[in-house]
Design a protein around this motif. Sequence first.
Motif, mmCIF file in Angstrom:
data_model
loop_
_atom_site.group_PDB
_atom_site.id
_atom_site.type_symbol
_atom_site.label_atom_id
_atom_site.label_comp_id
_atom_site.label_asym_id
_atom_site.label_seq_id
_atom_site.Cartn_x
_atom_site.Cartn_y
_atom_site.Cartn_z
ATOM 1 N N GLY A 178 -18.487 5.720 10.750
ATOM 2 C CA GLY A 178 -17.761 4.672 11.403
ATOM 3 C C GLY A 178 -17.333 4.015 10.475
ATOM 4 O O GLY A 178 -15.954 3.355 10.643
ATOM 5 N N ALA A 179 -18.021 3.459 9.512
ATOM 6 C CA ALA A 179 -17.491 2.557 8.323
ATOM 7 C C ALA A 179 -16.268 3.035 7.520
ATOM 8 O O ALA A 179 -15.314 2.034 7.437
ATOM 9 C CB ALA A 179 -18.577 1.995 7.428
ATOM 10 N N VAL A 180 -16.422 4.338 7.171
ATOM 11 C CA VAL A 180 -15.258 4.836 6.337
ATOM 12 C C VAL A 180 -14.141 4.907 7.421
ATOM 13 O O VAL A 180 -12.855 4.485 6.929
ATOM 14 C CB VAL A 180 -15.302 6.233 6.064
ATOM 15 C CG1 VAL A 180 -14.391 6.849 5.405
ATOM 16 C CG2 VAL A 180 -16.567 6.310 5.159
ATOM 17 N N SER A 239 -7.249 -1.284 7.213
ATOM 18 C CA SER A 239 -5.954 -0.895 6.053
ATOM 19 C C SER A 239 -4.771 -0.560 6.739
ATOM 20 O O SER A 239 -3.601 -1.433 6.516
ATOM 21 C CB SER A 239 -6.619 0.053 5.200
ATOM 22 O OG SER A 239 -5.399 0.247 4.185
ATOM 23 N N MET A 240 -4.851 -0.169 7.789
ATOM 24 C CA MET A 240 -3.633 0.319 8.566
ATOM 25 C C MET A 240 -3.091 -0.891 9.303
ATOM 26 O O MET A 240 -2.076 -1.369 9.254
ATOM 27 C CB MET A 240 -3.822 1.140 9.590
ATOM 28 C CG MET A 240 -2.706 1.536 10.664
ATOM 29 S SD MET A 240 -2.824 2.560 11.746
ATOM 30 C CE MET A 240 -1.794 2.136 13.097
ATOM 31 N N PHE A 267 -14.684 4.994 0.560
ATOM 32 C CA PHE A 267 -13.761 3.618 1.021
ATOM 33 C C PHE A 267 -12.832 3.364 0.080
ATOM 34 O O PHE A 267 -11.446 3.147 0.773
ATOM 35 C CB PHE A 267 -14.568 2.176 0.731
ATOM 36 C CG PHE A 267 -15.699 1.933 1.699
ATOM 37 C CD1 PHE A 267 -15.679 2.471 3.061
ATOM 38 C CD2 PHE A 267 -17.027 1.124 1.517
ATOM 39 C CE1 PHE A 267 -16.660 2.600 3.890
ATOM 40 C CE2 PHE A 267 -17.916 1.048 2.432
ATOM 41 C CZ PHE A 267 -17.852 1.733 3.620
ATOM 42 N N ALA A 268 -12.634 3.676 -0.915
ATOM 43 C CA ALA A 268 -11.463 3.716 -1.984
ATOM 44 C C ALA A 268 -10.302 4.621 -1.381
ATOM 45 O O ALA A 268 -9.225 4.163 -1.805
ATOM 46 C CB ALA A 268 -12.027 3.860 -3.352
ATOM 47 N N ALA A 269 -10.810 5.731 -1.065
ATOM 48 C CA ALA A 269 -9.749 6.702 -0.868
ATOM 49 C C ALA A 269 -9.145 6.278 0.778
ATOM 50 O O ALA A 269 -8.111 6.600 1.140
ATOM 51 C CB ALA A 269 -10.272 8.072 -0.575
#
Length: 421
Positions: free
Chosen positions: A57-59, A66-67, A115-117
Amino acid sequence: MASTVADKRSGYGQLLRTPGAWTFLLPGFAARLPFAMLTIGIVLLVQDTTGSYGQAGAVAAVTGVSMALFAPQSGKLADRFGQRAVLVPGVIVHALAGSALVVLALSGAPLWALFAAAVPTGASVPQVGPMVRARWAARLQGSPLLQTAAAFESVTDEFTFVVGPVLATALCTGVHPAAGLVAEAGLTLVGGLLFAARRGTQPAHGRPAGTGRGRTSALSVPGVRVLAVAFLGIGSVFGGMQVSLTAFSEEIGQPGVNGLLYGLFAAGNMLAGVAIGTIAWKVGPRRRLLVGYALLTAAASLLWTAQSAALLGALGLVVGLCIAPTLITGYTLVDSLVPATARTEAFTWLTGAVALGQAAGVTAAGRLADGYGSSAGFVVPLAGTALALVTLMALRSRLSPPAGGRVAARGIGHRAAVTVD
């Protein structure tokens, strides 16, 4: 008078005979279907590789946040430079970022790497839905078919959310845990490029004459901010449902039923959208929004009580039936509140609000499902809609069109309510 308007509108048949409509509708559908696969594809992949709904869920939440942050900027750029100029690089970046997320998840990369991706994956989600709505609005200025177009777009959105999660779930459970996200990235690339190629139906773009270098954001309109809060609540329903339904299906030992349950929820949304587009409303959109949102909150309050798949499916269907009227009315109100030069941006603020609410819902429901079970996760849609309803009731006066009729200047006469309602 209302019946006369209804006769002239005649519903979806007349709408779909709008010259040039099919040239952007078909590629637009191909480009927006993958979005309905994104969150569930991430949740299923990351949960499979980490064993945690909370991390999954966090990812997914990072992708949604971000969106939400970048979508309005994408809309503003599309209004300024044209939709094609934003879409082509966007879908390429999205396909590459989504592929990187798949590789990292399968290789057991740490959470920070996921997260970075997830950040560029979410930031580059193509805003095809708002762009299609902007094309409709450009072609239907002054037409009573505008409300029907808003309903049609809601139906299309929800049809993708009937097909998308089911397709992603089938791919992830029947082919490979990464198959859903891989398909999402590929379909986004192909569909987005096809939609971008339809230049002839693009709305006019460029800086409006006499505006100087600065440009007022659609979010500066008070009514848009109120609607954004309402759409945050709707997003919490989508996010909370996706994670909680997945957890519920695992708890009962039938992971494959997840797609069916979510499909029932989305089907209710789609059916209500179909009905909304055929009604000649005598009640104003602001009142419709308030009543619809109250019903949505009441329906969401029952989800956590379901103890069987049959009951949960029935409740999900009811919740879906309540979502479409609020979404459609919200988009209709936005069209009466903002000028044409900020149309795509305004629509993307609402789309971004749904994504942000979905991100928060996915995160909260994931944590609750990990710690207390799926029933606790279903509290998230109730909390999100209840808070949004309180805000709507308190600030409902801001949802009225500006005095003097900014909309009249745009050619969408909202003062005569029957032409839109």
